[in-house]
Design a protein around this motif. Structure first.
Motif, PDB file in Angstrom:
ATOM      1  N   ASP A   1      14.111  11.510 -12.291  1.00  0.00           N
ATOM      2  CA  ASP A   1      13.646  10.668 -11.191  1.00  0.00           C
ATOM      3  C   ASP A   1      14.840  10.108 -10.412  1.00  0.00           C
ATOM      4  OD1 ASP A   1      10.920  10.938 -11.740  1.00  0.00           O
ATOM      5  OD2 ASP A   1      10.982   9.320 -13.235  1.00  0.00           O
ATOM      6  N   VAL A   2      14.760  10.226  -9.087  1.00  0.00           N
ATOM      7  CA  VAL A   2      15.810   9.708  -8.206  1.00  0.00           C
ATOM      8  C   VAL A   2      15.169   8.680  -7.277  1.00  0.00           C
ATOM      9  CG1 VAL A   2      17.496  10.259  -6.433  1.00  0.00           C
ATOM     10  CG2 VAL A   2      17.104  11.866  -8.331  1.00  0.00           C
ATOM     11  N   ASN A   3      15.821   7.514  -7.183  1.00  0.00           N
ATOM     12  CA  ASN A   3      15.323   6.431  -6.338  1.00  0.00           C
ATOM     13  C   ASN A   3      16.535   5.660  -5.815  1.00  0.00           C
ATOM     14  OD1 ASN A   3      14.307   3.714  -5.589  1.00  0.00           O
ATOM     15  ND2 ASN A   3      12.372   4.449  -6.461  1.00  0.00           N
ATOM     16  N   PRO A   4      16.554   5.258  -4.556  1.00  0.00           N
ATOM     17  CA  PRO A   4      17.700   4.501  -4.025  1.00  0.00           C
ATOM     18  C   PRO A   4      18.010   3.244  -4.828  1.00  0.00           C
ATOM     19  CG  PRO A   4      16.263   5.187  -2.239  1.00  0.00           C
ATOM     20  CD  PRO A   4      15.554   5.510  -3.514  1.00  0.00           C
ATOM     21  N   LEU A   5      16.970   2.649  -5.430  1.00  0.00           N
ATOM     22  CA  LEU A   5      17.178   1.435  -6.198  1.00  0.00           C
ATOM     23  C   LEU A   5      17.889   1.682  -7.533  1.00  0.00           C
ATOM     24  CD1 LEU A   5      13.737  -0.347  -5.580  1.00  0.00           C
ATOM     25  CD2 LEU A   5      15.945  -0.801  -4.463  1.00  0.00           C
ATOM     26  N   TYR A   6      18.022   2.963  -7.945  1.00  0.00           N
ATOM     27  CA  TYR A   6      18.704   3.286  -9.194  1.00  0.00           C
ATOM     28  C   TYR A   6      20.218   3.331  -9.009  1.00  0.00           C
ATOM     29  CZ  TYR A   6      14.088   4.744 -10.958  1.00  0.00           C
ATOM     30  OH  TYR A   6      12.771   4.778 -11.344  1.00  0.00           O
ATOM     31  N   PHE A   7      20.708   3.098  -7.742  1.00  0.00           N
ATOM     32  CA  PHE A   7      22.142   3.196  -7.444  1.00  0.00           C
ATOM     33  C   PHE A   7      22.725   1.822  -7.138  1.00  0.00           C
ATOM     34  CE2 PHE A   7      20.347   7.297  -6.434  1.00  0.00           C
ATOM     35  CZ  PHE A   7      21.292   8.217  -6.852  1.00  0.00           C
ATOM     36  N   THR A   8      23.987   1.638  -7.531  1.00  0.00           N
ATOM     37  CA  THR A   8      24.770   0.471  -7.115  1.00  0.00           C
ATOM     38  C   THR A   8      26.159   0.960  -6.685  1.00  0.00           C
ATOM     39  OG1 THR A   8      25.596   0.070  -9.365  1.00  0.00           O
ATOM     40  CG2 THR A   8      23.588  -1.109  -8.694  1.00  0.00           C
ATOM     41  N   VAL A   9      26.797   0.167  -5.798  1.00  0.00           N
ATOM     42  CA  VAL A   9      28.141   0.494  -5.328  1.00  0.00           C
ATOM     43  C   VAL A   9      29.068  -0.660  -5.707  1.00  0.00           C
ATOM     44  CG1 VAL A   9      29.586   1.080  -3.351  1.00  0.00           C
ATOM     45  CG2 VAL A   9      27.175   1.807  -3.393  1.00  0.00           C
ATOM     46  N   THR A  10      30.165  -0.325  -6.370  1.00  0.00           N
ATOM     47  CA  THR A  10      31.151  -1.327  -6.772  1.00  0.00           C
ATOM     48  C   THR A  10      32.385  -1.189  -5.893  1.00  0.00           C
ATOM     49  OG1 THR A  10      30.350  -1.253  -9.059  1.00  0.00           O
ATOM     50  CG2 THR A  10      32.526  -2.233  -8.677  1.00  0.00           C
ATOM     51  N   ASP A  11      32.845  -2.320  -5.308  1.00  0.00           N
ATOM     52  CA  ASP A  11      33.984  -2.254  -4.393  1.00  0.00           C
ATOM     53  C   ASP A  11      35.309  -2.385  -5.137  1.00  0.00           C
ATOM     54  OD1 ASP A  11      34.415  -4.969  -4.910  1.00  0.00           O
ATOM     55  OD2 ASP A  11      33.295  -5.614  -3.137  1.00  0.00           O
TER      56      ASP A  11
ATOM     57  N   VAL B   1      30.353   4.646  -7.543  1.00  0.00           N
ATOM     58  CA  VAL B   1      28.896   4.537  -7.494  1.00  0.00           C
ATOM     59  C   VAL B   1      28.349   4.752  -8.904  1.00  0.00           C
ATOM     60  CG1 VAL B   1      26.759   5.528  -6.582  1.00  0.00           C
ATOM     61  CG2 VAL B   1      28.776   5.323  -5.115  1.00  0.00           C
ATOM     62  N   THR B   2      27.335   3.973  -9.263  1.00  0.00           N
ATOM     63  CA  THR B   2      26.703   4.104 -10.583  1.00  0.00           C
ATOM     64  C   THR B   2      25.225   4.431 -10.400  1.00  0.00           C
ATOM     65  OG1 THR B   2      28.224   2.491 -11.528  1.00  0.00           O
ATOM     66  CG2 THR B   2      26.227   2.977 -12.782  1.00  0.00           C
ATOM     67  N   TYR B   3      24.767   5.465 -11.131  1.00  0.00           N
ATOM     68  CA  TYR B   3      23.346   5.821 -11.155  1.00  0.00           C
ATOM     69  C   TYR B   3      22.829   5.557 -12.564  1.00  0.00           C
ATOM     70  CZ  TYR B   3      19.225   8.742 -11.887  1.00  0.00           C
ATOM     71  OH  TYR B   3      17.969   9.200 -12.238  1.00  0.00           O
ATOM     72  N   THR B   4      21.694   4.827 -12.658  1.00  0.00           N
ATOM     73  CA  THR B   4      21.052   4.557 -13.945  1.00  0.00           C
ATOM     74  C   THR B   4      19.676   5.195 -13.949  1.00  0.00           C
ATOM     75  OG1 THR B   4      22.226   2.450 -14.136  1.00  0.00           O
ATOM     76  CG2 THR B   4      20.322   2.775 -15.568  1.00  0.00           C
ATOM     77  N   ASP B   5      19.427   6.036 -14.925  1.00  0.00           N
ATOM     78  CA  ASP B   5      18.157   6.761 -15.006  1.00  0.00           C
ATOM     79  C   ASP B   5      17.035   5.792 -15.364  1.00  0.00           C
ATOM     80  OD1 ASP B   5      16.136   8.571 -15.282  1.00  0.00           O
ATOM     81  OD2 ASP B   5      16.974   9.620 -17.026  1.00  0.00           O
ATOM     82  N   GLY B   6      16.249   5.431 -14.349  1.00  0.00           N
ATOM     83  CA  GLY B   6      15.111   4.539 -14.586  1.00  0.00           C
ATOM     84  C   GLY B   6      15.501   3.127 -14.943  1.00  0.00           C
ATOM     85  N   PHE B   7      16.567   2.614 -14.400  1.00  0.00           N
ATOM     86  CA  PHE B   7      17.040   1.243 -14.642  1.00  0.00           C
ATOM     87  C   PHE B   7      17.581   1.048 -16.062  1.00  0.00           C
ATOM     88  CE2 PHE B   7      13.909   0.257 -11.195  1.00  0.00           C
ATOM     89  CZ  PHE B   7      14.816  -0.203 -10.265  1.00  0.00           C
ATOM     90  N   LEU B   8      16.798   1.430 -17.059  1.00  0.00           N
ATOM     91  CA  LEU B   8      17.170   1.160 -18.456  1.00  0.00           C
ATOM     92  C   LEU B   8      17.668   2.403 -19.187  1.00  0.00           C
ATOM     93  CD1 LEU B   8      14.176  -1.149 -19.464  1.00  0.00           C
ATOM     94  CD2 LEU B   8      16.453  -1.824 -18.675  1.00  0.00           C
ATOM     95  N   GLY B   9      17.745   3.540 -18.496  1.00  0.00           N
ATOM     96  CA  GLY B   9      18.193   4.782 -19.126  1.00  0.00           C
ATOM     97  C   GLY B   9      19.708   4.905 -19.152  1.00  0.00           C
ATOM     98  N   ASP B  10      20.177   6.142 -19.312  1.00  0.00           N
ATOM     99  CA  ASP B  10      21.609   6.415 -19.332  1.00  0.00           C
ATOM    100  C   ASP B  10      22.205   6.194 -17.947  1.00  0.00           C
ATOM    101  OD1 ASP B  10      21.458   7.096 -22.005  1.00  0.00           O
ATOM    102  OD2 ASP B  10      21.086   9.213 -21.582  1.00  0.00           O
TER     103      ASP B  10
END
Length: 203
Positions: free
Chosen positions: A134-144, A187-196
């Motif tokens: 599952d891919v969703n924009p909310l599963y991504f964060t950007v660290t400066d 950039v960090t992607y988390t599979d379903g918020f609580l996944g890997d």
């Protein structure tokens, strides 16, 4: 004158030799040497001891041979014909189920964006696993570069990454946008918020 010897009648009281009715006297029994008997007995006992010793060595030798063979033979790996020592070491790090790439890109303002500054990063995500992703924009964060984490601002960039389900082997690209102007580091992607979680440096 008669010269013939007169016949004397046999006197039954006088013994005759040899006595009538008996043959020659019996011979005395031969004596067996006691030393010979003892010698033969000792030789037999010694021979028996030697024979038992030879049999014991033969049995013991076979047992030692079997034990040595069993202990020295290396264990084999079933269905391969190779020993455990022949197998290469397994890689402790398994193949990642997700590949994530990120690079800087220009912000493309959509009609839904409010006034202010935004920073976008173009990401590409690939499903390397054997299950849908599952891919969703909310599963991504950007660290400066200062270590500050920025969550995604939805629908402000026209090229925002879509909400989709990636089948195994599929990939998708799109932007992830944060509020304000900053220098994105990763950039960090988390599979379903609580996944890997998977991280990619911004190039």
């Amino acid at each position: 004158m008669n010269n013939q010897h007169p016949h004397h009648p046999h006197d039954p009281n006088q013994p005759t030799w040899p006595p009538e009715g008996y043959g020659p006297p019996p011979q005395p029994p031969k004596k067996t040497s006691v030393g010979k008997i003892v010698g033969l007995g000792c030789a037999g006992v010694i021979g028996l001891v030697v024979l038992i010793g030879v049999i014991g060595l033969a049995v013991g030798g076979d047992g030692d041979k079997d034990d040595t063979t069993k202990s020295s033979a290396p264990p084999t790996v079933p269905d391969t014909g190779r020993t455990a020592d022949d197998l290469p070491e397994q890689d402790a790090k398994s193949k990642q189920a997700v590949t994530l790439k990120a690079r800087t890109t220009a912000f493309s303002k959509s009609i839904l964006a409010t006034d202010g500054d935004y920073t976008s990063v173009l990401v590409t995500i690939t499903n390397n696993g054997d299950k849908p992703l599952d891919v969703n924009p909310l599963y991504f964060t950007v660290t400066d570069s200062n270590g500050t984490k920025h969550t995604t601002e939805l629908a402000v960039d026209e090229k925002q990454i879509a909400t989709v389900e990636l089948a195994p082997g599929e990939n998708i690209s799109g932007t992830v946008t944060g509020k304000n102007t900053f220098a994105p580091k990763y950039v960090t992607y988390t599979d379903g918020f609580l996944g890997d979680s998977y991280r990619a440096d911004v190039s």
